[in-house]
Design an enzyme around this catalytic site. Sequence first.
Site, mmCIF file in Angstrom:
data_model
loop_
_atom_site.group_PDB
_atom_site.id
_atom_site.type_symbol
_atom_site.label_atom_id
_atom_site.label_comp_id
_atom_site.label_asym_id
_atom_site.label_seq_id
_atom_site.Cartn_x
_atom_site.Cartn_y
_atom_site.Cartn_z
ATOM 1 N N GLU A 122 0.951 -1.115 0.481
ATOM 2 C CA GLU A 122 0.171 -0.074 0.240
ATOM 3 C C GLU A 122 1.047 0.931 -0.003
ATOM 4 O OE1 GLU A 122 -3.096 0.277 0.007
ATOM 5 O OE2 GLU A 122 -3.903 -1.328 0.761
ATOM 6 N N HIS A 161 -3.713 -3.030 -8.820
ATOM 7 C CA HIS A 161 -4.381 -2.903 -7.344
ATOM 8 C C HIS A 161 -5.813 -3.080 -8.598
ATOM 9 C CE1 HIS A 161 -7.946 -4.146 -4.139
ATOM 10 N NE2 HIS A 161 -7.602 -5.089 -5.080
#
Length: 182
Positions: A122, A161
């Site tokens: 992330e 993603h």
Amino acid sequence: MSKPIYSFDANTGWLNGAIHIPSPNFNARPNNEVSLLVIHNISLPPGQFATGMIDALFTNQLPINAHPYFKQLEGLRVSAHFLIERSGEIKQFVSCNDRAWHAGKSSFQGRENCNDFSIGVELEGTDDLAYTDEQYKSLNNLKNILQKNFPLIKQERICGHSDIAPERKTDPGIAFDWLRIQ
């Protein structure tokens, strides 16, 4: 403040030099294969940085009443292996030897359940706000360490993603400069 020196412990799956914040949101991989690196973005509340709320989310301690947005996250159990903050600081929540819960319903080159064979990173950010130079430096450093220790993660097996869940996700977004990943 001096920059940490990172090294990877293949036995434990933890990155030495990173801040370790163990998440309860993981389980065993169905096999030992790690062959995909997935890049995400996150900010909590959306568009706000350095709040500590990402750590809280990944450790099931998010104060639901602290912000109206958090209500929709109540009961959510998610994690990533790593978070790279705007400063470039790297935090690790799940051993790379375990399956973090970052990808959700996903598919890469026809293979479902990307959590089974991926490492999730992330970046603290949003789809449309430029990431920092420090984040790119840390991401490249981390990527190189991971590729050395997980040789199946080739350059063509580094994705966003949005690439593995295109109908659900847009991250790391238009602001992410793929040319800066070397």
